[in-house]
Design a protein around this motif. Structure first.
Motif, PDB file in Angstrom:
ATOM      1  N   LEU A 156       0.846  -1.188   0.000  1.00 17.86           N
ATOM      2  CA  LEU A 156       0.000   0.000   0.000  1.00 17.86           C
ATOM      3  C   LEU A 156       0.883   1.240   0.000  1.00 17.86           C
ATOM      4  CD1 LEU A 156      -2.701  -1.217   2.503  1.00 17.86           C
ATOM      5  CD2 LEU A 156      -3.094  -0.596   0.113  1.00 17.86           C
ATOM      6  N   LEU A 170      -4.390   4.499   5.604  1.00 19.11           N
ATOM      7  CA  LEU A 170      -5.395   3.498   5.948  1.00 19.11           C
ATOM      8  C   LEU A 170      -5.265   2.985   7.380  1.00 19.11           C
ATOM      9  CD1 LEU A 170      -5.405   1.537   2.581  1.00 19.11           C
ATOM     10  CD2 LEU A 170      -7.260   2.952   3.476  1.00 19.11           C
ATOM     11  N   ILE A 218     -12.600  -0.657   7.484  1.00 21.84           N
ATOM     12  CA  ILE A 218     -11.138  -0.485   7.529  1.00 21.84           C
ATOM     13  C   ILE A 218     -10.671  -0.435   8.989  1.00 21.84           C
ATOM     14  CG2 ILE A 218      -9.260   1.165   7.111  1.00 21.84           C
ATOM     15  CD1 ILE A 218     -10.734   1.950   4.508  1.00 21.84           C
ATOM     16  N   LEU A 267      -3.337  -3.058   7.794  1.00 23.73           N
ATOM     17  CA  LEU A 267      -3.431  -3.340   6.359  1.00 23.73           C
ATOM     18  C   LEU A 267      -2.043  -3.195   5.750  1.00 23.73           C
ATOM     19  CD1 LEU A 267      -6.384  -2.101   7.155  1.00 23.73           C
ATOM     20  CD2 LEU A 267      -6.645  -1.911   4.681  1.00 23.73           C
ATOM     21  N   PHE A 276      -7.006  -4.247   1.118  1.00 28.81           N
ATOM     22  CA  PHE A 276      -7.854  -3.063   0.960  1.00 28.81           C
ATOM     23  C   PHE A 276      -8.994  -3.341  -0.008  1.00 28.81           C
ATOM     24  CE2 PHE A 276      -7.990   1.549  -0.760  1.00 28.81           C
ATOM     25  CZ  PHE A 276      -9.074   1.858   0.059  1.00 28.81           C
TER      26      PHE A 276
END
Length: 312
Positions: free
Chosen positions: A126, A142, A170, A179, A185
């Protein structure tokens, strides 16, 4: 690392929009792989000069290779296009003959799994940074933003109907573990959207777009940039802006509208007394879109909108 490759969208329309001529000074705010820049230099030979910026080191390296046959006529700066005034000062220029801004993410960035831009690459980190030296990543957004802030970002930047539920899930997910991948995600997004709304366009696209915009600050100062860059054009100079999402296009449209009709006198006044005069002529009353052939050959072009203005 993938070899940098990127096919510019609406290349001919952009070049026609710039109204290129021999010589002159031109600005490409998002050089990418150098597709637009190459054509600008080629069509303004032998004396045209190009100033370009980008935040992506790989894009800059690829562009320098692509433009090597024009050595001496171009300069590329690692910079956000929003900082063009500093770049112009470094380059020793004041006014320009034309400028192009392409707000699209490159095919190379999407395809490179290390960058984490695509929801199709389950194991991608990510990241989502255009400038890989920037400290803010999608993983940080996130895993640290509050549910309220995530909801606002998903709704504002992604225009996501189910923003609240996605943000809630989330936060719930990260209570057990942070995450780490695009796949995690994407799965949260899919599980947050009712089945009947998952068909048609990929349901992950809006949320990935929203987080990418937040990571890179893509909309920050865009209105002011459009105003100020248009004012650096010489008389008859063109500003060409290529957008790929409705939020960007709306901002550009509003900026162009103000520059073309800056008078703010009440409609009841028989004549203007504020003294504000039009600064541009909008060439594209409606945005130009890619041809059917290009849309078939390059899916990225389907959502592209091109707007053009001329300094008066």
């Amino acid at each position: 690392m993938l070899e940098f490759s990127h096919k510019p969208v609406m290349l001919e329309e952009c070049m026609q929009g710039l109204s290129l001529k021999d010589g002159g000074v031109w600005f490409d705010g998002t050089v990418g792989g150098g597709g637009h820049s190459f054509e600008i230099l080629n069509r303004t030979s032998p004396n045209g000069r190009l100033i370009a910026t980008d935040l992506d080191d790989e894009a800059i390296e690829a562009a320098r290779k692509r433009l090597s046959s024009f050595t001496g006529r171009f300069e590329i700066y690692k910079s956000n296009y929003k900082d063009y005034e500093r770049v112009f000062e470094l380059a020793g220029i004041d006014k320009i003959d034309g400028a192009i801004l392409d707000f699209g993410i490159s095919s190379h960035q999407i395809d490179d799994e290390e960058r984490g831009f695509s929801y199709k690459q389950a194991n991608a980190p990510l990241d989502m940074r255009m400038d890989r030296s920037s400290p803010l990543t999608a993983e940080i957004v996130l895993n640290t933003y509050s549910e309220e802030k995530l909801t606002r970002i998903l709704k504002m930047y992604g225009e996501e109907t189910f923003a609240k539920q996605i943000a809630k899930n989330i936060v719930k997910y990260r209570e057990d573990k942070p995450l780490k991948t695009s796949g995690e995600f994407a799965e949260i997004i899919r599980n947050s959207i009712p089945a009947k709304f998952r068909y048609g366009a990929p349901c992950e696209r809006k949320s990935f777009q929203a987080i990418r915009i937040e990571v890179n600050g893509e909309l920050d100062g865009l209105y002011e940039l459009t105003l100020s860059l248009a004012r650096r054009l010489k008389k008859g100079g063109r500003l060409v802006i290529l957008t790929f999402q409705s939020l960007e296009d709306r901002i550009v449209k509003e900026a162009f509208r103000y520059l073309e009709n800056p008078c703010r006198c009440p409609s009841s006044f028989p004549v203007c007394v504020c003294g504000k005069k039009p600064e541009i002529k909008v060439i594209t009353k409606k945005p130009i879109t890619a041809s059917e052939t290009e849309q078939e050959e390059n899916s990225r072009s389907k959502c592209a909108k091109l707007r053009i203005a001329e300094r008066i």
